[in-house]
Scaffold this motif. Structure first.
Motif, short mmCIF file in Angstrom:
data_model
loop_
_atom_site.label_atom_id
_atom_site.label_comp_id
_atom_site.label_asym_id
_atom_site.label_seq_id
_atom_site.Cartn_x
_atom_site.Cartn_y
_atom_site.Cartn_z
N THR A 36 0.83 -1.21 0.00
CA THR A 36 0.00 0.00 0.00
C THR A 36 0.86 1.26 0.00
N MET A 37 1.86 1.30 0.87
CA MET A 37 2.69 2.50 0.96
C MET A 37 3.51 2.71 -0.31
N LEU A 38 3.88 1.63 -0.98
CA LEU A 38 4.60 1.77 -2.24
C LEU A 38 3.68 2.39 -3.30
N TRP A 39 2.41 2.01 -3.29
CA TRP A 39 1.46 2.62 -4.22
C TRP A 39 1.28 4.10 -3.90
N VAL A 40 1.22 4.44 -2.61
CA VAL A 40 1.10 5.84 -2.22
C VAL A 40 2.32 6.63 -2.72
N GLN A 41 3.48 6.03 -2.60
CA GLN A 41 4.70 6.68 -3.08
C GLN A 41 4.64 6.88 -4.59
N ASP A 42 4.17 5.87 -5.32
CA ASP A 42 4.02 6.00 -6.77
C ASP A 42 3.11 7.19 -7.11
N LEU A 43 1.97 7.26 -6.42
CA LEU A 43 1.01 8.33 -6.69
C LEU A 43 1.60 9.69 -6.37
N ALA A 44 2.39 9.77 -5.30
CA ALA A 44 3.00 11.05 -4.92
C ALA A 44 3.95 11.55 -6.00
N VAL A 45 4.77 10.64 -6.54
CA VAL A 45 5.73 11.06 -7.57
C VAL A 45 5.00 11.42 -8.86
N VAL A 46 3.99 10.63 -9.23
CA VAL A 46 3.20 10.99 -10.41
C VAL A 46 2.51 12.33 -10.20
N GLY A 47 2.01 12.56 -8.98
CA GLY A 47 1.41 13.85 -8.67
C GLY A 47 2.39 14.99 -8.82
N ALA A 48 3.64 14.78 -8.38
CA ALA A 48 4.67 15.80 -8.54
C ALA A 48 4.95 16.06 -10.02
N GLU A 49 4.96 15.00 -10.84
CA GLU A 49 5.17 15.18 -12.27
C GLU A 49 4.02 15.97 -12.90
N MET A 50 2.80 15.73 -12.41
CA MET A 50 1.65 16.47 -12.93
C MET A 50 1.75 17.95 -12.58
N VAL A 51 2.21 18.25 -11.34
CA VAL A 51 2.40 19.65 -10.96
C VAL A 51 3.48 20.27 -11.83
N ALA A 52 4.56 19.54 -12.05
CA ALA A 52 5.64 20.06 -12.89
C ALA A 52 5.15 20.33 -14.30
N PHE A 53 4.36 19.42 -14.86
CA PHE A 53 3.84 19.62 -16.21
C PHE A 53 2.89 20.81 -16.27
N THR A 54 2.06 20.95 -15.23
CA THR A 54 1.15 22.10 -15.17
C THR A 54 1.95 23.40 -15.12
N TRP A 55 3.02 23.40 -14.34
CA TRP A 55 3.88 24.57 -14.22
C TRP A 55 4.45 24.94 -15.60
N MET A 56 4.93 23.92 -16.32
CA MET A 56 5.45 24.17 -17.67
C MET A 56 4.39 24.80 -18.57
N CYS A 57 3.20 24.22 -18.56
CA CYS A 57 2.15 24.69 -19.46
C CYS A 57 1.73 26.12 -19.13
N GLN A 58 1.65 26.42 -17.85
CA GLN A 58 1.26 27.77 -17.46
C GLN A 58 2.34 28.79 -17.82
N PHE A 59 3.59 28.38 -17.74
CA PHE A 59 4.65 29.29 -18.20
C PHE A 59 4.55 29.51 -19.70
N LEU A 60 4.28 28.43 -20.45
CA LEU A 60 4.19 28.55 -21.90
C LEU A 60 3.02 29.44 -22.32
N GLU A 61 1.96 29.45 -21.54
CA GLU A 61 0.82 30.33 -21.86
C GLU A 61 1.22 31.80 -21.80
N ARG A 62 2.23 32.10 -20.96
CA ARG A 62 2.68 33.48 -20.82
C ARG A 62 3.89 33.79 -21.71
N SER A 63 4.42 32.78 -22.37
CA SER A 63 5.68 32.92 -23.09
C SER A 63 5.53 33.74 -24.37
#
Length: 588
Positions: A36-63
């Motif tokens: 269970t905790m390994l799955w939680v860890q997987d989700l946390a890292v994927v969540g971080a990647e989603m935040v990173a991708f969102t950050w990229m896209c929002q910067f590109l909207e202003r670029s």
């Protein structure tokens, strides 16, 4: 609410102040399984990647580059996806084990993104508090996120400074409460302040920082010795991205923290990628930002740079993703099934002693101790389960030590053998009254043959263990194999006690080099016979260690000294063969 960490022998919260585990325990209550905790860890890292991708896209909207040529938007967003998905170290992080750093990285990304997007938002405090709850190491990374905002621009300075101060105060508070025992600041960074003398037993964060500033030559020398791994950590995400202020400060701090630890344990990509997971997720954001800036004025240069960065990331993934399974995933499906069956039999209140490579399966028990080598382990319960896997998992204990413990449990300690299949040995032991410890023996020169049965061998555990043997099962192959002694170059003598009604071969192999060192062919014996053959290990063969190729190289963990020698008994099939013991001794 105050669980005791039996592995390190202090209250769990005193390790690094990882209070995030208390709310995460509710998830474990819903699905109470080790995975269970390994799955939680997987989700946390994927969540971080989603935040990173969102950050990229929002910067590109202003670029400006995207405003001038809308094709840059999806193009650079695709580059960001490649950098996040192709990074092998992210997968290695998730394969290694459960740690709080991958949990904390999603909150760190949320703090950074929120500060950049809405610097006055109060929501940043929710993510900051959750990040600090992930422990002292993640808290130091939060210090870097706050410092990055202070340096990046005046518009982010106010709230970023508040986050920085809060993180520093929390880190100091944890140290004052004694919640930094797992950081081992004295043993890890003491050399920075020792000045050639004995390192102090304990250090504060301020003393570590002062040591870094006052010993620049030592710092540079240590980091230079690990330059391959430092480069590997930032290269996959696009090296240029690390110069963006929001990325630069966290990257420098993370790599300083891990790189300045002595040895390779906390910097080698092949050892502890989880320590640098913030770098893997954050650098791609900076890379997309920097390429967008280049594209604003130099479109062709930006296109060439994008292609080069993408190919570099794909190259790292192509070289190192296939190495993930042999490096970390060393428990076979059959062994996993046996381990799960054993775990189901163990009551929650019983003590468990397990090989460290599979101990996570038993971490829900009140008392758990791991076999990492010769040691004296506490006995605290009326029933102790001992689970040994000499050939499964990522083990630090020598095989001979684990085989000797197996023999000890079945022999002098009179433990009940519950399971012996697929490389798993499980015993239920009722210690004699007054027993306070279980001694894991030092490596021995003689092991019972039944502890190392091969593909053509089997054990039928009936009667006293002194009478147990490795018996042939009728197949062609090795009756015994998998007994390993790690030795240096020199002369040795191998002795096998056996009986056979058919011709057999007694062989000694250098398993490190997969080379036959000695062989003796035997005719059928007249009862149990001791067969001794000389063995000459003329020179050591370096163990095969994958360093990568071309620009995709890392600094692998050095192998232990010596080569592994193995005694095998081969049969052509059929006949009755019984092997009693295996012995390998150096010739003085």
């Amino acid at each position: 609410l105050d669980p005791f960490d039996t592995l390190h022998r202090y209250s769990f919260w005193k390790g690094e102040g990882e209070f995030i585990l208390w709310p995460l325990a509710l998830v474990g209550a819903l699905w109470p399984h080790p995975v269970t905790m390994l799955w939680v860890q997987d989700l946390a890292v994927v969540g971080a990647e989603m935040v990173a991708f969102t950050w990229m896209c929002q910067f590109l909207e202003r670029s400006d580059a995207v405003r001038r040529d809308p094709r840059w938007g999806p193009g650079l967003a695709a580059l960001g996806v490649v950098l996040l998905v192709a990074d092998p170290w992210i997968y290695w992080t998730l394969s290694f084990d459960f740690h709080e750093e991958p949990i904390g990285v999603v909150f760190l990304l949320l703090v950074g993104h929120e500060l950049w997007r809405r610097p006055q938002s109060r929501q940043v405090w929710i993510w900051a508090v959750l990040a600090m709850a992930c422990g002292s190491i993640v808290t130091t990374y939060l210090v870097a996120i706050g410092a990055a905002g202070v340096i990046a621009s005046r518009q982010w300075r106010g709230r970023s400074a508040q986050v920085l101060v809060a993180a520093v105060v929390w880190a100091v508070a944890l140290a004052a409460l004694g919640a930094d025992k797992a950081a081992h600041l004295g043993s890890q960074y003491g050399y920075l302040v020792a000045g050639g003398g004995a390192a102090p037993p304990s250090l504060s964060l301020l003393q570590v920082a002062r040591g870094v500033v006052t010993h620049p030559a030592t710092v540079l020398r240590t980091l230079w010795s690990k330059r391959l791994d430092l480069y590997a950590a930032v290269s996959v995400g696009g090296l240029v991205g690390s110069v963006w202020p929001w990325v630069l400060v966290p990257t420098v701090l993370v790599l300083l923290e891990s790189g300045l630890r002595p040895g390779l344990r906390f910097i080698s990509i092949s050892s502890a990628a989880f320590q640098d997971v913030l770098v893997y997720v954050l650098v791609p954001v900076g890379t997309v930002v920097l390429v967008a800036w280049v594209a604003r004025r130099h479109g062709r240069m930006a296109l060439g740079l994008s292609v080069l960065i993408a190919l570099n990331a794909l190259g790292w993934g192509a070289v190192w993703l296939p190495q993930m399974a042999p490096e970390w995933l060393r428990v076979s499906p059959d062994a996993a099934t046996t381990l799960a069956s054993v775990a189901d039999e163990i009551p929650s209140g019983d003590e468990v002693v397990a090989s460290q490579g599979v101990a996570g399966d038993f971490s829900g028990r009140r008392w758990l101790y791991t076999v990492t080598g010769p040691a004296s382990l506490p006995v605290v319960g009326g029933t102790v389960w001992v689970v040994i896997t000499p050939s499964q998992g990522v083990e630090t204990a020598p095989v001979a030590v684990e085989l000797a413990l197996v023999a000890e449990m079945a022999g002098p300690l009179h433990a009940q053998l519950v399971a012996h299949a697929n490389g798993v040995w499980a015993f239920r032991w009722a210690p004699a009254p007054g027993t306070s410890s279980l001694v894991v023996p030092h490596s021995v020169r003689t092991v019972p043959a039944w502890t190392a049965t091969g593909s053509a061998g089997t054990l039928i555990p009936s009667g006293p263990s002194a009478n147990w043997r490795a018996e042939a099962n009728g197949k062609t192959g090795y009756v015994v194999a998998g007994d390993y002694w790690r030795d240096l170059a020199g002369s040795y003598r191998a002795t096998v006690r056996l009986s056979s009604t058919v011709p057999v071969n007694v062989e000694v192999w250098n398993s490190t080099a997969d080379t036959l060192l000695a062989r003796r062919s035997l005719l059928p014996t007249d009862g149990m016979t001791a067969v001794t053959i000389p063995v000459d290990l003329a020179k050591l063969v370096p163990a095969s260690v994958d360093k990568g190729v071309g620009p995709f190289r890392i600094l692998p963990i050095p192998t232990k000294a010596g080569n592994e020698l193995e005694i095998r008994v081969w049969t052509p099939g059929g006949g009755a063969i019984s092997v009693a013991s295996l012995k390998l001794v150096p010739v003085r």
